[in-house]
Design an enzyme around this catalytic site. Structure first.
Site: not given
Ligand code: TEU
Ligand code: CA
Length: 540
Positions: A25, A245, A102, A203, A33, A317-318, A29
């Site tokens: 950041d 993906e 993305d 995605d 960013d 990130h998932d 905030d």
């Molecule tokens: O993720 C694809 C997806 O199928 C996710 O829901 C995934 O199954 C889950 O996060 C794992 O438990 C992509 C993105 O990477 C995710 O951050 C998004 O939320 C999702 O698409 C919807 O755009």
């Molecule tokens: Ca910020």
């Protein structure tokens, strides 16, 4: 430092994934960013990465942290301005670092201009940009469930219709069967190409060609036709890095997606390995003996060699943090983080490092009130409704929840880990006092320098990009070892992925050579110490 003019430059590249909301950041905030990313280019250059994949920074109401886009052509003000994006692209490029955007092409936000128009009436030209079915308020077209819980159909009383969404109701699916939708998306992509980006992450790209009536989401009948068209109309021939993906990708499909003729993408993210430790749903754990993981990775290594290209990743990130998942986030955190890094970075493919992985960042088992992720919050409710106790539901979320990966980047031991001077949107992991970039940079034995070394090795030894793959000791449940052979070199990678000493005899061909990388000093004879990893290279 990538040479973007070299054909298929991404075969020698290492990509670093940034979750912009949590990286740095700059204005207090509490939200990361673009200026924050800009201020950390020195750090990323020091690590040695060639490209940055930024999770979505486009205008968005943030129902799903930017995966619900309301304007593909605008930067969300919370992240910065278009000018700042141009500066980032330019300054990163000056350091040999490309920017990957993305693209969320499967769905938009329900606040996107197209969807708001679509709601105006069945004869609005944008109505057919989305997927609708007639019905009555209490009987949805079918029983399909949405990714983040609930039905995949949401009723719109004014229209007397349901719209289809594979994810949250705020993420209506686009109708890819409408050629106008596809052309709008292609034009938008060409616009970003003109800004000088180095590529795209796409995605849930295998879910764009769907047939909700047949309950088909991934790999619909017209998928390859659409993806080849997308390629032709946009990045085909542009020497960009493109990674789709694809949760539904098996080997045969991955060969098509990453075909060497460049007709679709450079590569895909497939998730076979990431699902080996779960039964049915990510919330149900099952044991994953090491031989199972090795067999799967080996099959993908051989299966794409010469006819496709792998993406290599432990984190995104998932997903939960890899040291907490398959390593040891306690006493052996540093050693296990290094061992997992060595195993992954010796493979053929393009490695992706998720922010903080290079520090050995861990999961963050927060109480429910501190969680922010729409998936975890909905899943908690669904698990409770299905009769699970609070403790059971929280245990599942602590193991697999997405906020584990999304906590702010740990820069320093100081307040809010140096991420923000304000209140962070998601709590900083309390272990930042010990795990942080400042400490890692000051310690020559840190996880950071193992990653730095692995990235540098990939650039100087062609065997990393070119060599074939042979799995050693497939049944061993502690040691992950393999050789890679090609380009006049042979690589040996061996790691003990357990907390107990393991027997391991160095193959005879490597006797007398000294390791290019050893995570615990001089290797011992005939064994690997707990979580020890070694990497040898010889000329052949
Ligand atoms: O993720 C694809 C997806 O199928 C996710 O829901 C995934 O199954 C889950 O996060 C794992 O438990 C992509 C993105 O990477 C995710 O951050 C998004 O939320 C999702 O698409 C919807 O755009
Ligand atoms: Ca910020």
């Amino acid at each position: 430092m990538a040479d973007f003019t070299k054909k298929d430059w991404w075969k020698e590249a290492v990509v670093y994934q940034i979750y912009p909301k949590s990286f740095q950041d700059s204005n207090g905030d509490g939200i990361g960013d673009l200026p924050g990313i800009l201020s950390r280019l020195d750090y990323l250059q020091k690590l040695g990465v060639d490209a940055l994949w930024l999770c979505p920074v486009f205008a968005s109401p943030q129902a799903d942290n930017g995966y619900d886009i309301s304007d593909y052509q605008a930067i969300d003000p919370m992240f910065g301005t278009m000018e700042e994006m141009r500066t980032l692209i330019r300054q990163a490029k000056a350091r040999g670092i490309g920017i990957l955007l993305d693209l969320v092409l499967n769905h938009t936000s329900d606040q996107h201009r197209w969807f708001r128009q679509a709601l105006q009436g069945r004869d609005n030209p944008y109505h057919d940009y989305y997927i609708w079915r007639d019905g009555t308020p209490d009987i949805p077209p079918n029983g399909m469930r949405a990714g983040f819980g609930g039905s995949a159909w949401t009723w719109v009383p004014e229209l007397g219709q349901y719209y289809f969404h594979q994810f949250a109701p705020q993420q209506p699916d686009l109708n890819w069967d409408n050629p106008k939708v596809r052309q709008e998306l292609y034009a938008m992509i060409r616009g970003w190409m003109a800004e000088g980006v180095a590529g795209f992450r796409l995605d849930v790209i295998d879910q764009v060609a769907k047939d909700p009536d047949l309950q088909v989401t991934a790999n619909g009948p017209r998928l390859m036709e659409y993806l080849r068209e997308l390629n032709r109309e946009t990045f085909g021939g542009a020497n960009l890095i493109t990674v789709g993906e694809a949760w539904g990708a098996d080997l045969a499909r991955a060969r098509q997606y990453s075909a060497p003729d460049g007709s679709v993408f450079s590569m895909v993210f497939q998730f076979e390995q990431m699902m080996l430790d779960q039964a049915g749903s990510k919330w149900n754990a099952r044991p994953m003996p090491l031989p199972v993981l090795k067999e799967s990775i080996a099959r993908w290594q051989t299966g794409l060699h010469g006819c496709g290209w792998n993406s290599l990743f432990w984190n995104n990130h998932d997903l939960p943090r890899i040291v907490s998942r398959w390593g040891d986030d306690g006493a052996c955190r540093v050693d296990s983080a290094k061992a997992l890094a060595v195993v992954l970075h010796g493979l053929q493919g393009t490695p992706y490092i998720y922010q903080g992985e290079e520090l050995g960042m861990t999961n963050a088992p927060y109480p429910l009130a501190d969680l922010r992720d729409i998936e975890s919050l909905n899943a908690y409710q669904e698990m409770r409704d299905a009769g699970k106790t609070d403790a059971e539901a929280m245990a599942a979320i602590h193991r697999m929840g997405r906020d584990n990966a999304r906590t702010p980047m740990q820069w320093t031991a100081g307040g809010n880990a140096g991420f923000t001077t304000g209140t962070p949107w998601l709590r900083v992991n309390p272990n930042h006092t010990e795990i942080n970039a400042e400490a890692a940079l000051a310690d020559p034995d840190s996880v950071f320098y193992t990653y730095q070394k692995l990235i540098a090795l990939r650039k100087c030894c062609p065997v990393f990009a070119e060599g074939d793959f042979t799995l050693l000791c497939p049944q061993d449940d502690q040691v992950f070892a393999y050789t890679r052979t090609g380009a006049g070199q042979q690589l040996l990678v061996a790691a003990n992925l357990s907390g107990r000493p393991a027997a391991f005899a160095l193959p005879r061909d490597f006797a007398g050579t000294s390791p290019l990388l050893a995570t615990q000093g001089q290797p011992a004879d005939g064994m690997l110490r707990p979580w020890e990893a070694v990497l040898y290279c010889r000329q052949i």
